[in-house]
Motif scaffolding. Structure first.
Motif, PDB file in Angstrom:
ATOM      1  N   ILE A  81       0.866  -1.274  -0.098  1.00  0.00           N
ATOM      2  CA  ILE A  81       0.115   0.144   0.126  1.00  0.00           C
ATOM      3  C   ILE A  81       0.842   1.337   0.022  1.00  0.00           C
ATOM      4  O   ILE A  81       0.722   2.165  -0.910  1.00  0.00           O
ATOM      5  CB  ILE A  81      -1.005   0.022   1.321  1.00  0.00           C
ATOM      6  CG1 ILE A  81      -1.948  -1.105   1.043  1.00  0.00           C
ATOM      7  CG2 ILE A  81      -1.642   1.470   1.304  1.00  0.00           C
ATOM      8  CD1 ILE A  81      -2.898  -1.469   2.353  1.00  0.00           C
ATOM      9  N   LEU A  82       1.981   1.336   1.013  1.00  0.00           N
ATOM     10  CA  LEU A  82       2.842   2.400   0.908  1.00  0.00           C
ATOM     11  C   LEU A  82       3.671   2.465  -0.391  1.00  0.00           C
ATOM     12  O   LEU A  82       3.853   3.542  -0.964  1.00  0.00           O
ATOM     13  CB  LEU A  82       3.659   2.118   1.872  1.00  0.00           C
ATOM     14  CG  LEU A  82       4.915   3.404   2.289  1.00  0.00           C
ATOM     15  CD1 LEU A  82       4.317   4.641   2.731  1.00  0.00           C
ATOM     16  CD2 LEU A  82       5.842   2.759   3.312  1.00  0.00           C
ATOM     17  N   ALA A  83       4.107   1.424  -0.886  1.00  0.00           N
ATOM     18  CA  ALA A  83       4.769   1.376  -2.274  1.00  0.00           C
ATOM     19  C   ALA A  83       3.954   2.098  -3.231  1.00  0.00           C
ATOM     20  O   ALA A  83       4.447   2.682  -4.066  1.00  0.00           O
ATOM     21  CB  ALA A  83       5.105   0.002  -2.691  1.00  0.00           C
ATOM     22  N   ASN A  84       2.796   1.803  -3.370  1.00  0.00           N
ATOM     23  CA  ASN A  84       1.602   2.220  -4.282  1.00  0.00           C
ATOM     24  C   ASN A  84       1.555   3.570  -4.337  1.00  0.00           C
ATOM     25  O   ASN A  84       1.396   4.437  -5.253  1.00  0.00           O
ATOM     26  CB  ASN A  84       0.448   1.618  -4.440  1.00  0.00           C
ATOM     27  CG  ASN A  84       0.454   0.481  -5.123  1.00  0.00           C
ATOM     28  OD1 ASN A  84       0.184   0.346  -6.410  1.00  0.00           O
ATOM     29  ND2 ASN A  84       0.764  -0.838  -4.642  1.00  0.00           N
ATOM     30  N   TYR A  85       1.119   4.334  -3.184  1.00  0.00           N
ATOM     31  CA  TYR A  85       1.223   5.856  -2.769  1.00  0.00           C
ATOM     32  C   TYR A  85       2.471   6.281  -3.134  1.00  0.00           C
ATOM     33  O   TYR A  85       2.548   7.433  -3.759  1.00  0.00           O
ATOM     34  CB  TYR A  85       0.621   5.871  -1.566  1.00  0.00           C
ATOM     35  CG  TYR A  85      -0.585   5.813  -1.059  1.00  0.00           C
ATOM     36  CD1 TYR A  85      -1.440   6.821  -1.652  1.00  0.00           C
ATOM     37  CD2 TYR A  85      -1.107   4.811  -0.452  1.00  0.00           C
ATOM     38  CE1 TYR A  85      -2.950   6.778  -1.368  1.00  0.00           C
ATOM     39  CE2 TYR A  85      -2.634   4.546  -0.303  1.00  0.00           C
ATOM     40  CZ  TYR A  85      -3.325   5.614  -0.789  1.00  0.00           C
ATOM     41  OH  TYR A  85      -4.788   5.499  -0.751  1.00  0.00           O
ATOM     42  N   VAL A  86       3.795   5.932  -2.816  1.00  0.00           N
ATOM     43  CA  VAL A  86       4.999   6.704  -3.231  1.00  0.00           C
ATOM     44  C   VAL A  86       5.168   6.338  -4.740  1.00  0.00           C
ATOM     45  O   VAL A  86       5.570   7.604  -5.526  1.00  0.00           O
ATOM     46  CB  VAL A  86       6.020   5.844  -2.381  1.00  0.00           C
ATOM     47  CG1 VAL A  86       7.508   6.346  -3.019  1.00  0.00           C
ATOM     48  CG2 VAL A  86       6.053   6.144  -1.031  1.00  0.00           C
ATOM     49  N   SER A 129       7.649   1.617 -12.326  1.00  0.00           N
ATOM     50  CA  SER A 129       6.942   1.174 -11.276  1.00  0.00           C
ATOM     51  C   SER A 129       7.766  -0.115 -10.440  1.00  0.00           C
ATOM     52  O   SER A 129       7.696  -0.205  -9.271  1.00  0.00           O
ATOM     53  CB  SER A 129       5.697   0.739 -11.947  1.00  0.00           C
ATOM     54  OG  SER A 129       5.684  -0.520 -12.483  1.00  0.00           O
ATOM     55  N   ILE A 130       8.305  -0.899 -11.441  1.00  0.00           N
ATOM     56  CA  ILE A 130       8.931  -2.059 -10.543  1.00  0.00           C
ATOM     57  C   ILE A 130      10.168  -1.643  -9.696  1.00  0.00           C
ATOM     58  O   ILE A 130      10.291  -2.266  -8.685  1.00  0.00           O
ATOM     59  CB  ILE A 130       9.441  -2.953 -11.801  1.00  0.00           C
ATOM     60  CG1 ILE A 130       8.100  -3.800 -12.558  1.00  0.00           C
ATOM     61  CG2 ILE A 130      10.524  -4.142 -11.077  1.00  0.00           C
ATOM     62  CD1 ILE A 130       8.618  -4.699 -13.642  1.00  0.00           C
ATOM     63  N   LEU A 131      10.911  -0.594 -10.356  1.00  0.00           N
ATOM     64  CA  LEU A 131      12.223  -0.393  -9.580  1.00  0.00           C
ATOM     65  C   LEU A 131      11.858   0.397  -8.301  1.00  0.00           C
ATOM     66  O   LEU A 131      12.368   0.343  -7.363  1.00  0.00           O
ATOM     67  CB  LEU A 131      12.888   0.674 -10.693  1.00  0.00           C
ATOM     68  CG  LEU A 131      13.565   0.064 -11.822  1.00  0.00           C
ATOM     69  CD1 LEU A 131      14.408   1.131 -12.485  1.00  0.00           C
ATOM     70  CD2 LEU A 131      14.690  -1.040 -11.282  1.00  0.00           C
ATOM     71  N   VAL A 132      10.736   1.366  -8.466  1.00  0.00           N
ATOM     72  CA  VAL A 132      10.336   2.320  -7.096  1.00  0.00           C
ATOM     73  C   VAL A 132       9.609   1.320  -6.040  1.00  0.00           C
ATOM     74  O   VAL A 132       9.994   1.285  -4.813  1.00  0.00           O
ATOM     75  CB  VAL A 132       9.213   3.304  -7.496  1.00  0.00           C
ATOM     76  CG1 VAL A 132       8.403   3.882  -6.400  1.00  0.00           C
ATOM     77  CG2 VAL A 132       9.958   4.288  -8.517  1.00  0.00           C
ATOM     78  N   GLU A 133       8.627   0.216  -6.530  1.00  0.00           N
ATOM     79  CA  GLU A 133       8.139  -0.424  -5.528  1.00  0.00           C
ATOM     80  C   GLU A 133       8.973  -1.849  -5.038  1.00  0.00           C
ATOM     81  O   GLU A 133       8.584  -2.332  -4.147  1.00  0.00           O
ATOM     82  CB  GLU A 133       6.977  -1.144  -6.278  1.00  0.00           C
ATOM     83  CG  GLU A 133       5.829   0.210  -6.219  1.00  0.00           C
ATOM     84  CD  GLU A 133       4.694  -0.360  -6.716  1.00  0.00           C
ATOM     85  OE1 GLU A 133       4.171  -1.322  -6.207  1.00  0.00           O
ATOM     86  OE2 GLU A 133       3.900   0.382  -7.262  1.00  0.00           O
ATOM     87  N   MET A 134      10.160  -2.148  -6.028  1.00  0.00           N
ATOM     88  CA  MET A 134      10.844  -3.261  -5.384  1.00  0.00           C
ATOM     89  C   MET A 134      11.448  -3.055  -3.941  1.00  0.00           C
ATOM     90  O   MET A 134      11.649  -4.020  -3.210  1.00  0.00           O
ATOM     91  CB  MET A 134      12.252  -3.413  -6.127  1.00  0.00           C
ATOM     92  CG  MET A 134      13.019  -4.754  -6.167  1.00  0.00           C
ATOM     93  SD  MET A 134      11.914  -6.074  -6.110  1.00  0.00           S
ATOM     94  CE  MET A 134      11.814  -6.417  -8.002  1.00  0.00           C
ATOM     95  N   PRO A 135      12.032  -1.949  -3.620  1.00  0.00           N
ATOM     96  CA  PRO A 135      12.374  -1.904  -2.000  1.00  0.00           C
ATOM     97  C   PRO A 135      11.476  -2.162  -1.147  1.00  0.00           C
ATOM     98  O   PRO A 135      11.681  -2.673  -0.144  1.00  0.00           O
ATOM     99  CB  PRO A 135      13.158  -0.413  -1.888  1.00  0.00           C
ATOM    100  CG  PRO A 135      13.599   0.150  -3.520  1.00  0.00           C
ATOM    101  CD  PRO A 135      12.373  -0.775  -4.049  1.00  0.00           C
ATOM    102  N   PHE A 136      10.304  -1.807  -1.462  1.00  0.00           N
ATOM    103  CA  PHE A 136       9.082  -2.006  -0.533  1.00  0.00           C
ATOM    104  C   PHE A 136       8.674  -3.546  -0.315  1.00  0.00           C
ATOM    105  O   PHE A 136       8.421  -3.925   0.635  1.00  0.00           O
ATOM    106  CB  PHE A 136       7.902  -1.435  -0.892  1.00  0.00           C
ATOM    107  CG  PHE A 136       8.058   0.502  -0.678  1.00  0.00           C
ATOM    108  CD1 PHE A 136       7.637   0.602   0.473  1.00  0.00           C
ATOM    109  CD2 PHE A 136       8.403   0.900  -1.795  1.00  0.00           C
ATOM    110  CE1 PHE A 136       7.955   2.230   0.492  1.00  0.00           C
ATOM    111  CE2 PHE A 136       8.697   2.320  -1.904  1.00  0.00           C
ATOM    112  CZ  PHE A 136       8.480   3.028  -0.580  1.00  0.00           C
TER     113      PHE A 136
END
Length: 402
Positions: A81-86, A129-136
Protein backbone atom coordinates in the motif's frame (compact mmCIF):
# COMPACT_ATOMS: atom_id res chain seq x y z
CA UNK A 1 -36.43 26.38 11.27
CA UNK A 2 -33.92 24.37 9.21
CA UNK A 3 -32.69 21.23 10.89
CA UNK A 4 -28.93 20.82 10.88
CA UNK A 5 -27.26 17.74 9.52
CA UNK A 6 -25.91 16.98 12.98
CA UNK A 7 -29.43 17.02 14.45
CA UNK A 8 -30.44 14.46 11.85
CA UNK A 9 -27.60 12.21 12.83
CA UNK A 10 -25.69 12.93 9.62
CA UNK A 11 -22.05 13.91 9.90
CA UNK A 12 -21.15 17.13 8.14
CA UNK A 13 -18.28 16.87 5.66
CA UNK A 14 -14.97 17.47 7.35
CA UNK A 15 -13.23 20.66 6.21
CA UNK A 16 -9.93 18.85 6.41
CA UNK A 17 -11.17 16.24 3.91
CA UNK A 18 -12.37 18.99 1.62
CA UNK A 19 -8.97 20.65 1.82
CA UNK A 20 -7.31 17.36 0.84
CA UNK A 21 -9.50 17.00 -2.27
CA UNK A 22 -8.90 20.62 -3.28
CA UNK A 23 -5.17 20.19 -2.71
CA UNK A 24 -5.00 17.06 -4.88
CA UNK A 25 -6.96 18.74 -7.67
CA UNK A 26 -4.67 21.77 -7.52
CA UNK A 27 -1.56 19.58 -7.64
CA UNK A 28 -2.83 17.73 -10.70
CA UNK A 29 -3.43 21.03 -12.46
CA UNK A 30 -0.11 22.56 -11.45
CA UNK A 31 2.10 19.67 -12.52
CA UNK A 32 0.54 19.61 -16.00
CA UNK A 33 2.29 21.88 -18.50
CA UNK A 34 0.68 25.31 -18.58
CA UNK A 35 -0.38 24.97 -22.18
CA UNK A 36 -1.18 21.27 -22.38
CA UNK A 37 -3.85 20.92 -19.74
CA UNK A 38 -5.40 17.55 -19.14
CA UNK A 39 -9.15 17.20 -19.42
CA UNK A 40 -11.61 16.68 -16.59
CA UNK A 41 -11.92 12.85 -17.00
CA UNK A 42 -8.16 12.47 -16.59
CA UNK A 43 -8.06 14.82 -13.61
CA UNK A 44 -10.75 12.93 -11.73
CA UNK A 45 -9.22 9.60 -12.68
CA UNK A 46 -5.94 10.84 -11.23
CA UNK A 47 -7.56 12.07 -8.03
CA UNK A 48 -9.29 8.74 -7.46
CA UNK A 49 -6.06 6.89 -8.15
CA UNK A 50 -4.02 9.06 -5.77
CA UNK A 51 -6.53 8.86 -2.93
CA UNK A 52 -8.43 5.59 -2.65
CA UNK A 53 -7.21 3.73 -5.73
CA UNK A 54 -3.76 3.07 -4.34
CA UNK A 55 -5.27 1.58 -1.20
CA UNK A 56 -7.11 -1.14 -3.10
CA UNK A 57 -4.28 -1.59 -5.57
CA UNK A 58 -1.80 -2.00 -2.71
CA UNK A 59 -3.99 -4.60 -1.01
CA UNK A 60 -4.31 -6.57 -4.24
CA UNK A 61 -0.57 -6.42 -4.88
CA UNK A 62 0.15 -7.36 -1.26
CA UNK A 63 -2.07 -10.44 -1.44
CA UNK A 64 -0.54 -11.51 -4.76
CA UNK A 65 3.00 -10.96 -3.49
CA UNK A 66 2.27 -12.92 -0.31
CA UNK A 67 0.99 -15.89 -2.33
CA UNK A 68 3.78 -15.84 -4.92
CA UNK A 69 6.75 -15.02 -2.67
CA UNK A 70 5.41 -16.77 0.45
CA UNK A 71 5.68 -13.77 2.75
CA UNK A 72 3.36 -12.72 5.57
CA UNK A 73 0.03 -11.45 4.22
CA UNK A 74 -0.55 -8.45 6.50
CA UNK A 75 3.06 -7.28 6.29
CA UNK A 76 3.02 -7.62 2.49
CA UNK A 77 -0.23 -5.64 2.14
CA UNK A 78 0.95 -2.79 4.38
CA UNK A 79 4.24 -2.35 2.55
CA UNK A 80 2.65 -2.59 -0.90
CA UNK A 81 0.00 0.00 0.00
CA UNK A 82 2.80 2.39 0.93
CA UNK A 83 4.71 1.43 -2.22
CA UNK A 84 1.75 2.27 -4.43
CA UNK A 85 1.25 5.69 -2.87
CA UNK A 86 4.93 6.53 -3.25
CA UNK A 87 5.00 5.25 -6.84
CA UNK A 88 1.84 7.15 -7.82
CA UNK A 89 3.02 10.47 -6.38
CA UNK A 90 6.43 10.14 -8.00
CA UNK A 91 4.71 9.43 -11.30
CA UNK A 92 2.56 12.53 -10.88
CA UNK A 93 5.65 14.72 -10.96
CA UNK A 94 7.92 12.67 -13.22
CA UNK A 95 5.88 11.19 -16.08
CA UNK A 96 5.38 14.36 -18.11
CA UNK A 97 9.02 15.52 -17.77
CA UNK A 98 10.05 11.99 -18.78
CA UNK A 99 7.75 12.21 -21.81
CA UNK A 100 9.38 15.50 -22.78
CA UNK A 101 12.85 13.97 -22.41
CA UNK A 102 11.99 10.97 -24.58
CA UNK A 103 10.37 13.25 -27.17
CA UNK A 104 13.61 15.27 -27.36
CA UNK A 105 15.39 12.13 -28.54
CA UNK A 106 13.14 12.33 -31.61
CA UNK A 107 13.70 16.07 -32.04
CA UNK A 108 10.91 17.31 -29.77
CA UNK A 109 7.23 16.55 -29.31
CA UNK A 110 5.70 15.94 -32.73
CA UNK A 111 2.63 14.30 -34.17
CA UNK A 112 5.02 12.52 -36.55
CA UNK A 113 6.72 10.59 -33.72
CA UNK A 114 4.20 10.65 -30.83
CA UNK A 115 3.19 7.01 -31.34
CA UNK A 116 6.76 5.86 -30.76
CA UNK A 117 7.16 8.21 -27.79
CA UNK A 118 3.99 6.94 -26.10
CA UNK A 119 5.06 3.32 -26.64
CA UNK A 120 8.42 4.02 -25.00
CA UNK A 121 6.61 5.84 -22.19
CA UNK A 122 4.50 2.76 -21.47
CA UNK A 123 7.64 0.64 -21.20
CA UNK A 124 9.45 3.26 -19.09
CA UNK A 125 6.50 3.63 -16.70
CA UNK A 126 6.28 -0.16 -16.28
CA UNK A 127 10.00 -0.47 -15.53
CA UNK A 128 9.83 2.56 -13.23
CA UNK A 129 6.99 1.06 -11.19
CA UNK A 130 9.01 -2.11 -10.65
CA UNK A 131 12.14 -0.21 -9.61
CA UNK A 132 10.29 2.13 -7.25
CA UNK A 133 8.26 -0.60 -5.52
CA UNK A 134 11.00 -3.23 -5.34
CA UNK A 135 12.56 -1.85 -2.10
CA UNK A 136 9.15 -2.04 -0.42
CA UNK A 137 8.79 -5.64 -1.54
CA UNK A 138 12.22 -6.38 -0.05
CA UNK A 139 11.09 -4.84 3.26
CA UNK A 140 7.95 -6.98 3.19
CA UNK A 141 10.02 -10.16 2.61
CA UNK A 142 12.93 -9.26 4.87
CA UNK A 143 12.03 -11.70 7.65
CA UNK A 144 10.84 -14.48 5.37
CA UNK A 145 12.55 -17.38 3.65
CA UNK A 146 11.91 -15.89 0.21
CA UNK A 147 15.01 -15.83 -1.96
CA UNK A 148 16.08 -12.79 -3.98
CA UNK A 149 15.33 -14.34 -7.38
CA UNK A 150 11.89 -15.52 -6.30
CA UNK A 151 11.10 -12.05 -4.95
CA UNK A 152 12.19 -10.34 -8.19
CA UNK A 153 10.18 -12.70 -10.38
CA UNK A 154 7.16 -12.32 -8.10
CA UNK A 155 7.37 -8.53 -8.27
CA UNK A 156 7.64 -8.54 -12.07
CA UNK A 157 4.49 -10.69 -12.27
CA UNK A 158 2.61 -8.59 -9.69
CA UNK A 159 3.62 -5.27 -11.21
CA UNK A 160 2.77 -6.43 -14.74
CA UNK A 161 -0.75 -7.38 -13.67
CA UNK A 162 -1.14 -4.14 -11.70
CA UNK A 163 0.17 -2.10 -14.63
CA UNK A 164 -2.32 -3.69 -17.03
CA UNK A 165 -5.13 -2.76 -14.66
CA UNK A 166 -3.90 0.86 -14.46
CA UNK A 167 -3.50 1.01 -18.24
CA UNK A 168 -7.11 -0.10 -18.73
CA UNK A 169 -8.26 2.38 -16.07
CA UNK A 170 -6.56 5.42 -17.61
CA UNK A 171 -7.30 4.34 -21.17
CA UNK A 172 -11.02 4.85 -20.53
CA UNK A 173 -10.35 8.50 -19.59
CA UNK A 174 -7.86 9.17 -22.39
CA UNK A 175 -8.40 10.06 -26.02
CA UNK A 176 -5.97 9.07 -28.78
CA UNK A 177 -8.03 9.70 -31.91
CA UNK A 178 -5.40 12.10 -33.27
CA UNK A 179 -3.09 9.08 -33.54
CA UNK A 180 -5.52 6.19 -34.04
CA UNK A 181 -8.01 7.71 -36.49
CA UNK A 182 -5.51 9.34 -38.84
CA UNK A 183 -2.74 8.31 -41.23
CA UNK A 184 0.34 10.31 -40.22
CA UNK A 185 2.42 11.44 -43.19
CA UNK A 186 5.60 13.34 -42.21
CA UNK A 187 6.37 14.05 -45.90
CA UNK A 188 3.02 15.86 -46.40
CA UNK A 189 2.65 14.04 -49.72
CA UNK A 190 -1.13 14.60 -49.54
CA UNK A 191 -0.76 18.40 -49.78
CA UNK A 192 -0.93 19.88 -53.30
CA UNK A 193 1.83 22.33 -54.09
CA UNK A 194 0.61 25.91 -54.33
CA UNK A 195 2.68 28.88 -55.52
CA UNK A 196 0.13 31.43 -54.34
CA UNK A 197 0.07 30.51 -50.64
CA UNK A 198 2.48 31.04 -47.75
CA UNK A 199 1.95 30.13 -44.12
CA UNK A 200 3.56 32.71 -41.81
CA UNK A 201 4.09 31.65 -38.19
CA UNK A 202 6.06 32.42 -35.05
CA UNK A 203 8.86 30.03 -34.18
CA UNK A 204 8.35 27.88 -31.10
CA UNK A 205 10.90 29.93 -29.12
CA UNK A 206 9.20 33.18 -30.25
CA UNK A 207 12.53 34.48 -31.56
CA UNK A 208 11.50 35.01 -35.18
CA UNK A 209 8.78 34.84 -37.79
CA UNK A 210 9.17 32.28 -40.56
CA UNK A 211 7.14 31.22 -43.57
CA UNK A 212 6.66 27.97 -45.46
CA UNK A 213 4.70 26.64 -48.43
CA UNK A 214 1.74 24.44 -47.50
CA UNK A 215 3.54 21.31 -48.71
CA UNK A 216 6.40 22.02 -46.29
CA UNK A 217 8.82 23.33 -48.92
CA UNK A 218 10.72 26.64 -49.14
CA UNK A 219 10.93 27.31 -45.40
CA UNK A 220 12.34 30.82 -44.92
CA UNK A 221 13.29 33.21 -42.13
CA UNK A 222 11.25 36.41 -42.41
CA UNK A 223 12.03 38.71 -39.49
CA UNK A 224 13.26 38.67 -35.87
CA UNK A 225 10.54 38.90 -33.25
CA UNK A 226 10.64 40.94 -30.03
CA UNK A 227 9.70 39.31 -26.75
CA UNK A 228 6.06 38.23 -26.78
CA UNK A 229 3.71 36.09 -24.73
CA UNK A 230 2.66 32.53 -25.44
CA UNK A 231 -0.80 33.44 -26.72
CA UNK A 232 0.25 36.03 -29.31
CA UNK A 233 -1.06 35.57 -32.84
CA UNK A 234 -0.32 36.89 -36.31
CA UNK A 235 -3.06 38.87 -38.08
CA UNK A 236 -3.06 40.65 -41.41
CA UNK A 237 -3.56 44.27 -42.35
CA UNK A 238 -4.48 44.40 -46.03
CA UNK A 239 -4.14 47.48 -48.26
CA UNK A 240 -7.30 49.41 -49.06
CA UNK A 241 -9.35 48.32 -52.06
CA UNK A 242 -7.61 49.09 -55.33
CA UNK A 243 -4.43 50.31 -53.66
CA UNK A 244 -1.60 48.12 -54.93
CA UNK A 245 1.19 50.47 -53.78
CA UNK A 246 1.08 49.07 -50.25
CA UNK A 247 1.86 45.41 -49.68
CA UNK A 248 0.29 43.20 -47.05
CA UNK A 249 1.47 43.84 -43.50
CA UNK A 250 1.35 41.41 -40.61
CA UNK A 251 0.78 42.38 -36.97
CA UNK A 252 1.70 40.36 -33.90
CA UNK A 253 -1.24 40.76 -31.50
CA UNK A 254 -1.45 39.59 -27.89
CA UNK A 255 -4.75 38.63 -26.17
CA UNK A 256 -5.03 42.17 -24.73
CA UNK A 257 -5.17 43.56 -28.30
CA UNK A 258 -1.71 45.13 -28.06
CA UNK A 259 0.35 45.26 -31.25
CA UNK A 260 3.64 43.63 -30.26
CA UNK A 261 5.30 43.90 -33.67
CA UNK A 262 4.51 44.90 -37.25
CA UNK A 263 6.29 44.11 -40.50
CA UNK A 264 5.73 44.14 -44.26
CA UNK A 265 5.53 40.90 -46.20
CA UNK A 266 6.41 42.45 -49.55
CA UNK A 267 3.44 40.56 -50.98
CA UNK A 268 0.44 42.00 -52.74
CA UNK A 269 -2.32 39.81 -51.43
CA UNK A 270 -4.47 39.03 -48.46
CA UNK A 271 -4.20 37.21 -45.16
CA UNK A 272 -6.49 34.49 -43.84
CA UNK A 273 -7.54 35.52 -41.24
CA UNK A 274 -7.27 39.23 -42.08
CA UNK A 275 -7.97 41.84 -39.41
CA UNK A 276 -7.83 45.63 -39.90
CA UNK A 277 -6.63 47.85 -37.03
CA UNK A 278 -10.09 49.32 -36.53
CA UNK A 279 -11.39 45.79 -36.02
CA UNK A 280 -9.02 44.96 -33.19
CA UNK A 281 -11.80 45.56 -30.69
CA UNK A 282 -13.40 42.41 -32.12
CA UNK A 283 -10.29 40.32 -31.49
CA UNK A 284 -11.02 39.44 -27.86
CA UNK A 285 -14.50 38.14 -28.73
CA UNK A 286 -13.15 36.18 -31.68
CA UNK A 287 -10.39 34.81 -29.46
CA UNK A 288 -12.84 33.52 -26.88
CA UNK A 289 -14.68 31.53 -29.55
CA UNK A 290 -11.51 29.88 -30.92
CA UNK A 291 -12.69 30.59 -34.46
CA UNK A 292 -11.96 28.76 -37.66
CA UNK A 293 -11.20 30.96 -40.68
CA UNK A 294 -11.87 30.01 -44.29
CA UNK A 295 -9.83 30.91 -47.32
CA UNK A 296 -13.03 30.36 -49.29
CA UNK A 297 -16.17 30.61 -47.11
CA UNK A 298 -18.25 28.87 -49.77
CA UNK A 299 -16.60 25.49 -49.26
CA UNK A 300 -18.55 22.87 -47.37
CA UNK A 301 -16.22 22.47 -44.41
CA UNK A 302 -16.37 23.54 -40.78
CA UNK A 303 -14.61 23.15 -37.46
CA UNK A 304 -16.09 22.69 -34.00
CA UNK A 305 -14.24 22.35 -30.71
CA UNK A 306 -15.00 20.46 -27.56
CA UNK A 307 -13.62 22.50 -24.68
CA UNK A 308 -12.58 21.40 -21.23
CA UNK A 309 -11.24 23.76 -18.56
CA UNK A 310 -11.29 26.52 -21.20
CA UNK A 311 -8.88 24.57 -23.40
CA UNK A 312 -10.00 23.23 -26.80
CA UNK A 313 -9.04 19.58 -26.40
CA UNK A 314 -10.91 18.10 -29.37
CA UNK A 315 -11.08 19.26 -32.96
CA UNK A 316 -14.16 18.12 -34.91
CA UNK A 317 -13.83 18.72 -38.65
CA UNK A 318 -16.99 18.55 -40.75
CA UNK A 319 -16.61 17.83 -44.47
CA UNK A 320 -18.86 16.68 -47.36
CA UNK A 321 -18.33 12.98 -46.61
CA UNK A 322 -18.88 13.22 -42.85
CA UNK A 323 -16.82 14.42 -39.92
CA UNK A 324 -13.59 13.60 -38.13
CA UNK A 325 -12.97 14.11 -34.41
CA UNK A 326 -9.37 14.49 -33.24
CA UNK A 327 -7.95 14.64 -29.72
CA UNK A 328 -4.84 13.65 -27.78
CA UNK A 329 -5.28 13.56 -24.01
CA UNK A 330 -3.29 11.05 -21.94
CA UNK A 331 -1.58 10.94 -18.53
CA UNK A 332 1.71 11.46 -20.38
CA UNK A 333 0.77 14.31 -22.73
CA UNK A 334 -2.27 16.37 -23.69
CA UNK A 335 -2.26 18.70 -26.69
CA UNK A 336 -4.75 21.49 -27.30
CA UNK A 337 -5.83 22.47 -30.82
CA UNK A 338 -6.68 26.00 -31.97
CA UNK A 339 -5.88 28.80 -34.45
CA UNK A 340 -7.61 26.84 -37.20
CA UNK A 341 -7.57 27.84 -40.87
CA UNK A 342 -9.38 25.98 -43.68
CA UNK A 343 -7.94 26.34 -47.16
CA UNK A 344 -9.94 26.33 -50.37
CA UNK A 345 -8.56 22.82 -51.02
CA UNK A 346 -10.34 21.66 -47.88
CA UNK A 347 -7.12 21.30 -45.88
CA UNK A 348 -7.18 22.25 -42.20
CA UNK A 349 -4.19 24.03 -40.66
CA UNK A 350 -4.13 24.26 -36.87
CA UNK A 351 -1.88 24.81 -33.87
CA UNK A 352 -1.22 21.60 -31.98
CA UNK A 353 0.12 21.54 -28.44
CA UNK A 354 2.73 24.11 -27.46
CA UNK A 355 4.90 24.31 -30.56
CA UNK A 356 3.44 22.51 -33.58
CA UNK A 357 1.53 23.58 -36.67
CA UNK A 358 -0.26 20.59 -38.21
CA UNK A 359 -2.03 20.23 -41.54
CA UNK A 360 -4.89 17.79 -42.10
CA UNK A 361 -6.76 16.41 -45.11
CA UNK A 362 -10.03 15.44 -43.39
CA UNK A 363 -11.57 13.30 -46.13
CA UNK A 364 -8.64 10.87 -46.15
CA UNK A 365 -7.69 11.58 -42.48
CA UNK A 366 -4.06 12.22 -43.44
CA UNK A 367 -2.11 14.56 -41.20
CA UNK A 368 1.44 15.77 -40.63
CA UNK A 369 3.45 18.53 -39.01
CA UNK A 370 3.84 21.61 -41.19
CA UNK A 371 6.08 23.70 -38.92
CA UNK A 372 7.62 23.96 -35.49
CA UNK A 373 5.84 27.04 -34.18
CA UNK A 374 2.38 28.50 -33.67
CA UNK A 375 0.06 31.49 -34.02
CA UNK A 376 0.27 31.65 -37.81
CA UNK A 377 -1.66 33.16 -40.68
CA UNK A 378 -2.25 32.03 -44.27
CA UNK A 379 -1.16 34.59 -46.87
CA UNK A 380 -2.51 34.39 -50.44
CA UNK A 381 -0.59 36.23 -53.18
CA UNK A 382 -2.53 38.11 -55.84
CA UNK A 383 -1.73 37.10 -59.40
CA UNK A 384 0.29 34.02 -58.43
CA UNK A 385 -0.50 30.66 -59.98
CA UNK A 386 -2.37 28.51 -57.44
CA UNK A 387 -0.69 25.30 -58.55
CA UNK A 388 2.82 24.85 -59.83
CA UNK A 389 3.02 23.10 -63.25
CA UNK A 390 5.85 20.93 -61.97
CA UNK A 391 4.22 20.17 -58.66
CA UNK A 392 5.80 17.18 -57.00
CA UNK A 393 2.83 16.60 -54.71
CA UNK A 394 -0.69 15.66 -55.72
CA UNK A 395 -3.76 15.42 -53.56
CA UNK A 396 -5.75 12.21 -53.48
CA UNK A 397 -9.12 13.27 -54.88
CA UNK A 398 -10.87 9.95 -54.64
CA UNK A 399 -14.36 10.62 -53.41
CA UNK A 400 -13.93 14.36 -53.96
CA UNK A 401 -16.91 16.53 -54.74
CA UNK A 402 -14.87 18.63 -57.15
Amino acid sequence: MPISLAARGIREPSQSRLRVVVFLAAMLLLVSPAHANVGTPLIWSGILHLTVGNLFLGIAEGVALALLARVRMVRSCLWMILANYVSAWLGLFMLRPLHAAIAEVFGGASINTEKQVLLLMLVAAWLGSILVEMPFAWLAARRSACGAMRLVVSMVVVQSASYLALYAYYRTASSLTLLTETAIDPSLSFVPRRDDAWYYYMRADRSAIERVRLDGSHREHVAPLPATGHYARLVGRSPSAGDRSVTLQLLVIDPDEHVVAEFATGIEGRAVPARLPEELSMWQDLWSEWPAFHEDPSIDHGVDRERDIEIPIELVVRHPEGQLGLALSTPFASWYMDNTIITRDGLVIFDLGQDQVAILEPRTARVGMLARGMGGVLVIEDGASPASPDASHAVDRSGSDE
